[in-house]
Scaffold this motif. Structure first.
Motif, short mmCIF file in Angstrom:
data_model
loop_
_atom_site.label_atom_id
_atom_site.label_comp_id
_atom_site.label_asym_id
_atom_site.label_seq_id
_atom_site.Cartn_x
_atom_site.Cartn_y
_atom_site.Cartn_z
N HIS A 180 0.98 -1.24 -0.02
CA HIS A 180 -0.02 0.05 0.01
C HIS A 180 0.78 1.44 -0.43
O HIS A 180 1.72 1.13 0.72
N ASP A 188 -2.25 0.65 5.26
CA ASP A 188 -4.13 0.26 6.28
C ASP A 188 -4.87 1.34 7.08
O ASP A 188 -5.16 2.35 7.26
N THR A 241 -4.32 5.91 -1.90
CA THR A 241 -4.73 4.42 -1.24
C THR A 241 -4.71 3.18 -2.07
O THR A 241 -5.02 2.48 -1.52
N ARG A 242 -3.87 4.00 -3.17
CA ARG A 242 -3.89 2.58 -3.84
C ARG A 242 -2.90 1.45 -3.26
O ARG A 242 -1.83 1.81 -2.77
N GLN A 243 -2.47 0.22 -3.98
CA GLN A 243 -1.92 -0.77 -4.10
C GLN A 243 -0.82 -0.92 -5.29
O GLN A 243 -1.83 -0.64 -6.60
#
Ligand SMILES: [Zn+2]
Length: 253
Positions: A20, A24, A61-63
């Motif tokens: 990430h 998270d 917020t992306r992986q």
């Protein structure tokens, strides 16, 4: 022009793993109903006017899949573990004292995050490999980076990032078409980061906007303790003005 990486962007090793951009646990500290991602112009501007890309969404917020397992579970996770309490306090807007050591680690984390988020859209990558290698080997950014932080106390809580990149060159040199300068803005809860890198030797990326007076420099390192939050705080309008200033700096080159 950079493509989708096949090896680790920090060490060129194999064995890429999912990671990430922002962990998270950090995002979960920000209450969903208070997140004001829309305060951010959630875009990704890259590679000069000709090939400018505007991408909606919140890249942090992306992986991503361009960091190897060794980096991910090694120095990156050590860095994150060291910083967990500090990051949590900053996101939640707690009153703390930031030591010189904490500001150095925070700068490293912010630059690492900017380096990673830049690769979400490879053609906009402006930071060269040797700068990422420097960060990995020395556990701190190269002195050509600038990092500022600000305290956000406007409506809602921040969750988003914006990335600008472009090519700046010295007078008399031919442009190469490859971005060499970038500015990454990251907002998490009540902490606002501005990370800049300029690829032109002897030049620095300056935030000309008067709102910069509400930001505190943490890299290149400054001495002594820093009381947090600072006396001057940012609201939503300040953030819009700062982002507009950065946008214009890349548009007018
Ligand atoms: Zn690696």
């Amino acid at each position: 022009m950079a493509r989708e990486p096949k090896t680790c962007i920090f060490c060129r090793g194999n064995g890429l793993t999912d990671e990430h951009v922002v962990p998270d646990w950090l995002k979960q500290l920000i209450p969903k109903n208070e997140r004001t991602g829309n305060l951010f112009i959630l875009t990704d501007h890259g590679a000069g006017r000709q090939s400018r890309q505007v991408r909606q969404g919140s890249p942090i917020t992306r992986q991503v899949h361009f960091v190897c397992g060794r980096c991910n579970t090694g120095w990156m996770s050590t860095l994150e573990d060291e910083l967990k309490p500090t990051l949590a306090n900053l996101v939640l807007g707690k009153t703390i004292t930031l030591s010189e050591w904490q500001r150095r680690r925070l700068s490293t984390w912010a630059v690492k995050t900017a380096m990673t988020s830049e690769y979400i859209h490879p053609p906009t990558v402006a930071i060269p490999f040797d700068m990422r290698e420097h960060l990995r080997l020395h556990r701190q950014p190269h002195e050509r980076f600038d990092v500022w932080i600000g305290f956000y106390n406007g409506k809602g809580r921040l969750l988003g990032s914006e990335h600008h990149s472009g090519e700046f060159s010295e007078p008399g040199t031919e442009p190469t078409g490859v971005p060499n300068t970038q500015a990454t803005t990251i907002g998490l809860g009540q902490i606002f980061f501005q990370i800049a890198y300029c690829g032109v030797p002897q030049a620095r990326f300056h935030l000309k906007n008067e709102k910069i007076s509400k930001m505190r420099r943490i890299w290149p390192p400054t001495e002594g303790e820093m009381m947090w939050p600072p006396f001057l705080v940012l609201d939503a309008d300040d953030i819009t003005i700062i982002l507009r200033g950065i946008h214009e700096a890349f548009e007018d080159k």
